[in-house]
Design an enzyme around this catalytic site. Structure first.
Site, short mmCIF file in Angstrom:
data_model
loop_
_atom_site.label_atom_id
_atom_site.label_comp_id
_atom_site.label_asym_id
_atom_site.label_seq_id
_atom_site.Cartn_x
_atom_site.Cartn_y
_atom_site.Cartn_z
N LYS A 109 0.87 -1.18 0.00
CA LYS A 109 0.00 0.00 0.00
C LYS A 109 0.91 1.22 0.00
O LYS A 109 2.07 1.15 0.41
CB LYS A 109 -0.87 -0.01 1.26
N GLY A 159 -23.43 4.40 4.17
CA GLY A 159 -22.51 4.98 3.19
C GLY A 159 -23.00 4.71 1.78
O GLY A 159 -23.01 3.57 1.33
N GLY A 200 -21.71 5.72 -1.19
CA GLY A 200 -20.67 6.15 -2.14
C GLY A 200 -20.64 5.22 -3.34
O GLY A 200 -21.65 4.61 -3.71
N HIS A 201 -19.45 5.08 -3.92
CA HIS A 201 -19.32 4.28 -5.14
C HIS A 201 -19.83 2.85 -4.94
O HIS A 201 -20.54 2.32 -5.78
CB HIS A 201 -17.85 4.23 -5.58
N VAL A 202 -19.48 2.25 -3.82
CA VAL A 202 -19.89 0.85 -3.59
C VAL A 202 -21.28 0.78 -2.97
O VAL A 202 -22.13 0.02 -3.42
CB VAL A 202 -18.87 0.12 -2.69
#
Ligand code: NAD
Length: 348
Positions: A82, A179, A181-183
């Site tokens: 990472k 949440g 968001g994108h997912v």
């Protein structure tokens, strides 16, 4: 100043921890390679306004180790790594900074592949990719990983529901998606089509209004999640959501979501199990995105990507069977499975 790479001391079990600096480009970043036992390390680049280097180092190491587990479990032939760029993504990020970051990744000669993470967009990866072939997740290649993540979570949710409720049918099941968001939004859409009774929450209200009408969802305030009656909790916001305070209040019988590091501490998995709540390990169920990115790294086609995605649900089913037989948490089983894979690969 030109790009300068400095190897930092790292605890046992980590392969590399590199500080990358380029003052003229405003870059100060850390790249951590946890393990290349199963292949070159892969994991996204996060840009965050860390208070100091120590905080950034702790984060990059925790995330890199997590990628080793996620990539191993998904059978990707990749290790874990990472990177983090220290700074405010909205204020400090520039194309020159991302190109300098790309040069830093390139200097590691392929032991680490980078991609988007929090604070880094597909366009940022395009800048990095101008300097290295080890920047992936590009729009004109494997594309947005989020729909793949959502699909993997959705399938695991069905497997989990079959285990907990005796049926994978989600009709009328009360599912809270935290949440959008994108997912989270993509997951909520799939759940709506599957007939689930949705509760949604987000700290941004724009997404909520649309979801409320389009997906016939009930909206709850972000701080009221643990007061809700629900069958399934799907955390798709940030990590650490299940902690010593929140987990005793959770009303769900199944937890399955995309957020990384949902458990504030590993012991929470056991506490949930003791309350009869089945937790599906985040790094197993949310691997769809890295599977998609891995298809770009390996240059494999869509069939490979779909096959790996199918594999996630199979592994979750196996984990649930083993956890029940062993009277332990699925988290413990997942960790044991990965650690065995790593031992066998090291010994080979
Ligand atoms: P995102 O930034 O697009 O969405 C996160 C959403 O959560 C945002 O809408 C944000 O407003 C909301 N949010 C933040 N804090 C909240 C809170 N306290 N309560 C309610 N809502 C809150 O991120 P994403 O790409 O959808 O990823 C969601 C999670 O899944 C993250 O933890 C990410 O690390 C993890 N994940 C994502 C992928 C992927 O493919 N995108 C892959 C694996 C894991």
């Amino acid at each position: 100043m030109e790009l300068r790479l400095t190897d930092l001391d790292r605890p046992e079990g980590f392969e590399r921890l590199v500080l990358a600096e380029d003052a003229s480009a405003g870059l100060r970043a850390l790249i951590c390679v946890h393990s290349t036992v199963l292949g070159p390390a892969a994991g996204g680049c996060r840009m965050w306004n860390y208070a100091n280097d120590a905080e950034a180092i702790a984060d990059v190491m925790r995330l890199a180790r997590g990628m080793t587990y996620k990539n191993a479990m998904a059978g990707l032939g990749l290790g874990g790594g990472k990177s983090v760029i220290i700074g405010d993504a909205r204020r400090d990020k520039t194309p020159a900074m991302m190109r300098a970051f790309g040069r830093a990744v390139d200097a590691l000669k392929g032991i680490y592949y980078t991609a988007e993470d929090v604070g880094i967009s597909p366009q940022d990866m395009v800048y990095a990719a101008a300097e290295t072939r080890y920047a992936v997740g590009l729009s004109d290649a494997s594309g947005d990983p989020s729909p793949w993540t959502a699909e993997g979570v959705f399938r695991c949710l069905g497997i989990g529901a079959a285990h907990v409720f005796g049926s994978a049918d989600l009709t009328g099941r009360r599912v809270l998606v935290q949440g959008l968001g994108h997912v989270g939004l993509s997951l909520a859409e799939k759940l709506h089509v599957a007939g689930a009774d949705l509760i949604v929450t987000d700290i941004h209200t724009a997404a909520l209004e649309d979801t409320k009408t389009r997906l016939e969802a009930t909206v709850c305030a972000p701080d009221e999640v643990f007061d809700q009656q629900m069958d399934i909790f799907a955390p798709c916001a940030l990590g650490g959501v299940l902690n010593g305070d929140s987990s005793p209040k959770l009303g769900a019988r199944l937890v399955c979501g995309a957020a990384n590091n949902q458990l504030a501490t590993p012991g929470i998995a056991e506490k949930l199990r003791a309350r009869g709540i089945t937790y599906l390990p985040d790094y197993v169920v949310n691997a769809g995105g890295i599977i998609s990115v891995a298809s770009e790294i390996h240059g494999t086609g869509d069939a490979w990507r779909r096959e790996r995605l199918d594999g996630i649900a199979g592994r979750v089913a196996e984990m649930l069977t083993r956890a029940t037989a062993g009277n332990c948490s699925t988290e413990q089983i997942a960790d044991q499975m990965v650690e065995q894979m790593l031992r066998e690969a090291s010994a080979a």
